[in-house]
Scaffold this active site. Structure first.
Site, PDB file in Angstrom:
ATOM      1  N   ARG A 176      35.306  11.174  47.983  1.00 36.44           N
ATOM      2  CA  ARG A 176      35.562  13.266  47.884  1.00 36.44           C
ATOM      3  C   ARG A 176      36.256  12.946  47.714  1.00 36.44           C
ATOM      4  NH1 ARG A 176      30.544  15.306  52.086  1.00 36.44           N
ATOM      5  NH2 ARG A 176      30.187  16.725  49.683  1.00 36.44           N
ATOM      6  N   LYS A 204      21.162  22.132  69.399  1.00 39.51           N
ATOM      7  CA  LYS A 204      21.594  20.448  69.513  1.00 39.51           C
ATOM      8  C   LYS A 204      20.700  19.620  70.325  1.00 39.51           C
ATOM      9  CE  LYS A 204      24.636  18.620  65.311  1.00 39.51           C
ATOM     10  NZ  LYS A 204      26.275  18.097  65.453  1.00 39.51           N
ATOM     11  N   GLU A 206      37.300  16.792  52.893  1.00 42.87           N
ATOM     12  CA  GLU A 206      38.014  14.804  52.736  1.00 42.87           C
ATOM     13  C   GLU A 206      38.906  15.356  52.313  1.00 42.87           C
ATOM     14  OE1 GLU A 206      33.647  14.041  53.809  1.00 42.87           O
ATOM     15  OE2 GLU A 206      34.856  15.237  51.962  1.00 42.87           O
TER      16      GLU A 206
END
Length: 621
Positions: free
Chosen positions: A398, A284, A370
């Site tokens: 979710r 990243k 979740e």
């Protein structure tokens, strides 16, 4: 912002993937270099997601070079890393509008481009969508290829493994690119490993591999020995056993910043039969040192000057509601070691960094899972611990079944600190917290609160923490708080009781949440009464009854969908009280709210003071 062809001479020749595929392969490295520089410039001028896109530059170039997009389907998971994809697919000159009202969408969006084959925003969806497209491609029999790109973070979600398990069973032709950017490229990911990956993806290796299985088919003992030998040999080079068990042919890991290695490997893999997984290692923030060193801090950035190598400093302002929650969490944890707090991979966004550092034994990151996070909290609560789940409004969607089945049904005392309720702005339709009051209000045993300011937020969190007769939810918005004086002393509020903030005549405004300041401003103009209702469930029926008898018109104000929201609860209560009064519901319309600055969106939806006043006046006329 005009595109400088002299500064990006090679990138200028590749405005679309079709243009890119006309270039010789030896120019792809320069394309990647210029693409990364343009990304730096465009995000610096416009703000937006940053570090993830820097890590996928070479991958984007290789994918569009090898695959015949948009005929071949390319699905990006989440989409933070898709800025280079947008630049390479004809949207280069509009990148300065990204995340702005009427500008480019922050994520891949089907309505925006034929190259965006699947609209995304929440993680873990790409493999399921790709499998659906792969099955369709086989039925179509036109030679269409399907590729999904997913990050290692998203791989923690159960939906991904459900999809991979199904894909391995169906054995459809598809490629999953695992973009692994959580660690720096290790020693075994170099020229030798790239060479091995190309060999393993090549026709000679795969022909022998598949041919040997056919030869050994009728000889179980030898076949099993050969299979174990193959796994042992591959295990020395690649960590692919899990994916192989799921039915995928695993290739990698390879250097995701070596565009030539990517192209050669993908070419080899393009026509392989069955589900394939290519494991690439990326970094990243690649190519921009501050983002490489701090990819979390540079995940999304405001406008900045890339030449300064630092993010712009901002003057300290009001605390955010997330910070109010984080401070409350630490304050309570000092007093109670039975408090256990959970986040589904949103430590920074939910304001939990300090808590995670000071109380590591009480902090749990469930990753992008979740459903698991909610039921984990239920397990804690069963054993007498004080469970707190910090979760974004749209992410709680979710875990809805778990909220109902594993928490509310069992009346477990779990506190849900619901961040990003209401309009969130630039992330758009996938992240606007429009539905939580509606989808929670119908759940039995659940207490729902919406604070008007940061002090009320602190007291409501404490109220939920103290409440032991079932689950509670405190729902608050993204961004800065209101500037209200914070009272350090914590006191539990009486359940289901609101308060009168202004006494007026004829019109009673029932406010739910942080729209209170706007409601009071409107009330001054109309000489209306204002009640801060505080509780969506249970509703303060006594207060509502009094207001309904003393006023001619009831107005409800909430930053939630009108359908099924707090205002609907008021109408239901009035019906039960057999009181017939006109009720104007002010909230979010029955549509998905697009991206833009929060103030712009709120004004457009007429949820600011000016808009609320106009709606009331129009209703009364």
């Amino acid at each position: 912002m005009s595109f400088n062809t002299s500064k990006f001479p090679v990138l200028a020749k590749a405005n679309t993937p079709e243009d890119l595929r006309k270039l010789p392969q030896n120019m792809l490295s320069q394309v990647s270099t210029e693409l990364r520089q343009f990304l730096l410039q465009s995000v610096g001028n416009s703000s937006g997601h940053f570090a993830s896109g820097l890590g996928t530059v070479e991958l984007t170039v290789a994918l569009h070079y090898v695959y015949n997009t948009p005929f071949d389907r390319l699905i990006w998971d989440v989409g933070h890393q898709a800025y280079p994809h947008k630049i390479m697919t004809g949207r280069r000159d509009r990148m300065h509008t990204i995340r702005q009202k009427n500008g480019l969408h922050p994520f891949p969006w089907r309505e925006e481009s034929e190259y965006d084959t699947f609209s995304v925003g929440h993680s873990g969806t790409s493999v399921s969508a790709a499998l659906g497209m792969a099955i369709a491609a086989e039925k179509e029999a036109a030679g269409r290829k399907v590729v999904a790109v997913i990050g290692d973070g998203a791989m923690t979600g159960g939906m991904v493994f459900e999809a991979m398990n199904h894909a391995g069973d169906l054995h459809k032709d598809m490629l999953v690119v695992l973009n692994d950017n959580e660690m720096s490229i290790s020693e075994n990911v170099g020229a030798l490993n790239n060479h091995l990956a190309q060999l393993m993806s090549g026709r000679f290796y795969t022909t022998i591999r598949e041919g040997s299985k056919k030869v050994l088919k009728g000889m179980p003992a030898i076949k099993e020995m050969a299979k174990r030998t193959e796994e042992h040999l591959k295990g020395m080079v690649v960590p692919g056993t899990l994916f192989e068990e799921l039915g995928f042919n695993y290739i990698g890991p390879i250097d995701g910043h070596d565009v030539d290695a990517l192209v050669e490997t993908m070419r080899n893999m393009r026509n392989l039969k069955g589900p394939q997984i290519l494991h690439i290692m990326t970094k990243k923030g690649r190519g921009y040192e501050p983002a490489e060193k701090d990819p979390i801090g540079w995940h999304a950035v405001p406008k900045f000057d890339p030449d300064q190598f630092k993010k712009p400093t901002t003057k300290p302002g009001l605390p955010t509601f997330s910070q109010v929650f984080g401070k409350w969490l630490c304050d309570v944890a000092v007093q109670d070691d039975k408090l256990l707090a959970i986040t589904p991979a949103m430590r920074e966004g939910s304001g939990m960094v300090e808590f995670s550092q000071r109380f590591p034994e009480q902090y749990f990151d469930a990753a992008i899972a979740e459903q698991h996070a909610v039921t984990l909290a239920a397990g804690f609560a069963c054993e007498g611990f004080k469970s707190v789940v910090a979760i974004y409004s749209t992410f709680l969607q979710r875990g809805y079944d778990q909220l109902i089945h594993d928490v509310a049904l069992q009346r477990l005392p779990v506190l849900f600190a619901i961040d990003r309720g209401g309009i969130v702005g630039a992330d758009g339709a996938t992240h606007q917290g429009a539905f939580d009051l509606s989808f929670m209000r119908c759940i039995p045993n659940l207490v729902i609160m919406a604070p008007a300011d940061e002090n009320e937020c602190r007291q409501m969190l404490y109220t939920g923490y103290c409440y032991q007769d079932g689950p509670t939810a405190v729902r608050y918005p993204r961004g800065s708080a209101t500037g209200a004086e914070q009272i350090e002393q914590m006191s539990a509020l009486p359940i289901g009781k609101g308060r009168i903030c202004r006494q007026g005549k004829k019109i009673a405004i029932l406010n739910f949440g942080t729209t209170l300041a706007s409601a009071l401003e409107v009330a001054e103009r109309l000489d209306a009464s204002v009640a801060d209702m505080r509780f969506i469930k249970p509703l303060d029926v006594d207060l509502l009854h009094t207001l309904a008898l003393e006023h001619d018109v009831i107005v409800t104000v909430e930053e939630n969908a009108i359908m099924g929201g707090a205002g609907s609860g008021v109408i239901e209560a009035l019906h039960k009280l057999k009181i017939c009064k006109p009720v104007l519901q002010i909230g979010l319309p029955d549509e998905f709210i697009k991206h833009g600055a929060p103030d712009e969106i709120i004004a457009e939806l007429r949820l600011d003071a000016k808009g609320i006043l106009a709606q009331i006046q129009a209703y009364l006329s």
